[in-house]
Design a protein around this motif. Sequence first.
Motif, PDB file in Angstrom:
ATOM      1  N   GLN A  56       0.840  -1.197   0.000  1.00 29.08           N
ATOM      2  CA  GLN A  56       0.000   0.000   0.000  1.00 29.08           C
ATOM      3  C   GLN A  56       0.876   1.248   0.000  1.00 29.08           C
ATOM      4  N   PHE A  57       0.352   2.296  -0.579  1.00 20.24           N
ATOM      5  CA  PHE A  57       1.006   3.596  -0.448  1.00 20.24           C
ATOM      6  C   PHE A  57       0.814   4.093   0.989  1.00 20.24           C
ATOM      7  N   GLY A  58       1.612   5.082   1.354  1.00 20.17           N
ATOM      8  CA  GLY A  58       1.509   5.611   2.708  1.00 20.17           C
ATOM      9  C   GLY A  58       2.620   5.137   3.621  1.00 20.17           C
ATOM     10  N   ASP A  59       3.616   4.419   3.052  1.00 17.92           N
ATOM     11  CA  ASP A  59       4.701   3.921   3.891  1.00 17.92           C
ATOM     12  C   ASP A  59       5.805   4.951   4.115  1.00 17.92           C
ATOM     13  N   ARG A  60       5.757   6.053   3.360  1.00 14.46           N
ATOM     14  CA  ARG A  60       6.737   7.136   3.471  1.00 14.46           C
ATOM     15  C   ARG A  60       8.156   6.647   3.169  1.00 14.46           C
ATOM     16  N   SER A  61       8.244   5.576   2.390  1.00 14.67           N
ATOM     17  CA  SER A  61       9.564   5.077   1.986  1.00 14.67           C
ATOM     18  C   SER A  61       9.471   4.428   0.608  1.00 14.67           C
ATOM     19  N   PHE A  62       9.510   3.103   0.540  1.00 17.64           N
ATOM     20  CA  PHE A  62       9.641   2.364  -0.715  1.00 17.64           C
ATOM     21  C   PHE A  62       8.507   2.643  -1.710  1.00 17.64           C
ATOM     22  N   TYR A  63       7.272   2.380  -1.312  1.00 21.74           N
ATOM     23  CA  TYR A  63       6.139   2.558  -2.229  1.00 21.74           C
ATOM     24  C   TYR A  63       5.884   4.034  -2.538  1.00 21.74           C
ATOM     25  N   ASP A  64       5.958   4.866  -1.532  1.00 22.87           N
ATOM     26  CA  ASP A  64       5.718   6.294  -1.761  1.00 22.87           C
ATOM     27  C   ASP A  64       6.789   6.908  -2.653  1.00 22.87           C
ATOM     28  N   SER A  65       8.008   6.387  -2.579  1.00 24.03           N
ATOM     29  CA  SER A  65       9.073   6.867  -3.464  1.00 24.03           C
ATOM     30  C   SER A  65       8.727   6.566  -4.918  1.00 24.03           C
ATOM     31  N   SER A  66       8.180   5.379  -5.173  1.00 23.70           N
ATOM     32  CA  SER A  66       7.801   5.024  -6.549  1.00 23.70           C
ATOM     33  C   SER A  66       6.705   5.951  -7.054  1.00 23.70           C
ATOM     34  N   LYS A  67       5.754   6.272  -6.203  1.00 27.63           N
ATOM     35  CA  LYS A  67       4.670   7.176  -6.590  1.00 27.63           C
ATOM     36  C   LYS A  67       5.203   8.581  -6.867  1.00 27.63           C
ATOM     37  N   ALA A  68       6.162   9.019  -6.048  1.00 28.39           N
ATOM     38  CA  ALA A  68       6.754  10.346  -6.269  1.00 28.39           C
ATOM     39  C   ALA A  68       7.433  10.418  -7.631  1.00 28.39           C
ATOM     40  N   GLY A  69       8.076   9.335  -8.032  1.00 29.40           N
ATOM     41  CA  GLY A  69       8.690   9.298  -9.358  1.00 29.40           C
ATOM     42  C   GLY A  69       7.658   9.407 -10.459  1.00 29.40           C
ATOM     43  N   GLY A  70       6.531   8.699 -10.284  1.00 34.20           N
ATOM     44  CA  GLY A  70       5.454   8.784 -11.269  1.00 34.20           C
ATOM     45  C   GLY A  70       4.822  10.163 -11.307  1.00 34.20           C
ATOM     46  N   ASP A  71       4.606  10.746 -10.146  1.00 30.35           N
ATOM     47  CA  ASP A  71       4.016  12.087 -10.078  1.00 30.35           C
ATOM     48  C   ASP A  71       4.901  13.110 -10.791  1.00 30.35           C
ATOM     49  N   GLN A  72       6.213  12.948 -10.633  1.00 28.71           N
ATOM     50  CA  GLN A  72       7.132  13.880 -11.277  1.00 28.71           C
ATOM     51  C   GLN A  72       7.118  13.705 -12.791  1.00 28.71           C
ATOM     52  N   LEU A  73       6.977  12.472 -13.246  1.00 29.32           N
ATOM     53  CA  LEU A  73       6.863  12.227 -14.700  1.00 29.32           C
ATOM     54  C   LEU A  73       5.639  12.928 -15.272  1.00 29.32           C
TER      55      LEU A  73
END
Length: 331
Positions: free
Chosen positions: A42-59
């Motif tokens: 799940q997102f919301g871990d403030r580490s591994f999964y959220d980092s992947s989402k941040a990369g997508g958001d930046q794209l």
Amino acid sequence: MKKFLALALALVMALGCMVACTKTSGPAAGEKTVVAIVVAGQFGDRSFYDSSKAGGDQLAKDFENVEVKTIECNNENHEVQMRNAADVANIVVCVGWEFYDIETVAPEYPNVDFIWIDNATSAPVPNVLNITYAQNEGSFLAGYIAAAMSKTGTVGAVGGEDSDTINDFIVGYEQGAQYRNEAIKVEYNYTNDYDDPAKGKECAKALSDKGADVIFQIASKAGDGVFEAAQEGGFYAIGVDSDQKYINDAVIICSMKKEVGKSIYDAIAKYLSGDKSLWGTTWVANLADGYVGIGYGEAGSTQQVPDDVKAEVETLMQKITSGEIKVNTTR
């Protein structure tokens, strides 16, 4: 003549079916490139999964022709969700070792390109880019800092599970701690869960009872419990994957950064430029390339690690990237 017309009509119908039934390789001109980020948990871990989402958001922010979708597997139905993503996306990013079915699924979607984060196929698959990380290198630095900051002579690590990936952190951490202090004791245990902070807290308390006064959390959201235990128990903690110091500035002395989001962003940006040379390979994102490292928080954060120790860490980074120091690994 009739036979010729019948043959021609059959050929036209066959071609029409091929056009209608086959997904085009990549988006058509003017269409968006759809990127689906599928996380094992799940997102919301403030580490591994959220980092992947941040990369997508930046794209999505930087490229007008990119649309990003996200899917949470909640630790189940990984193959089903991977297929759901492949049905609607041009690029599917599978975040977590759990997507091992990618080896059989990806060949069924030859016109979809996949990225597998944190694991690799047993043999190259043409439309799969595997991205693994030299987390052992960054963890060596974290272990060195832990040993430098310890007053008891014992440091600890809480892992999410007893697996090659998690143990790759631990062997590097232990080696780094012992590089600083040969007599240091390194204790570790596992939550066997990535989502429950209570389990992380319980594991951290058990390590603290053994004398550990600096504890490295490698357990995603469950690692939040390590920070809670550190606050209550008066010991230090080390964050993971993202720079987590902001979560509890008083007890988190540094974080071992694994730039998952940046690696996803850079791979897809390269893809969008027309360069797909990474696909069909395994990319090991490492310290030398800047995808693994140590974070001490934002400017103005409380700093527990002395400047001289930070300088030593910089020197160690150079020795690792030059090959002078060989960091242990489970891979």
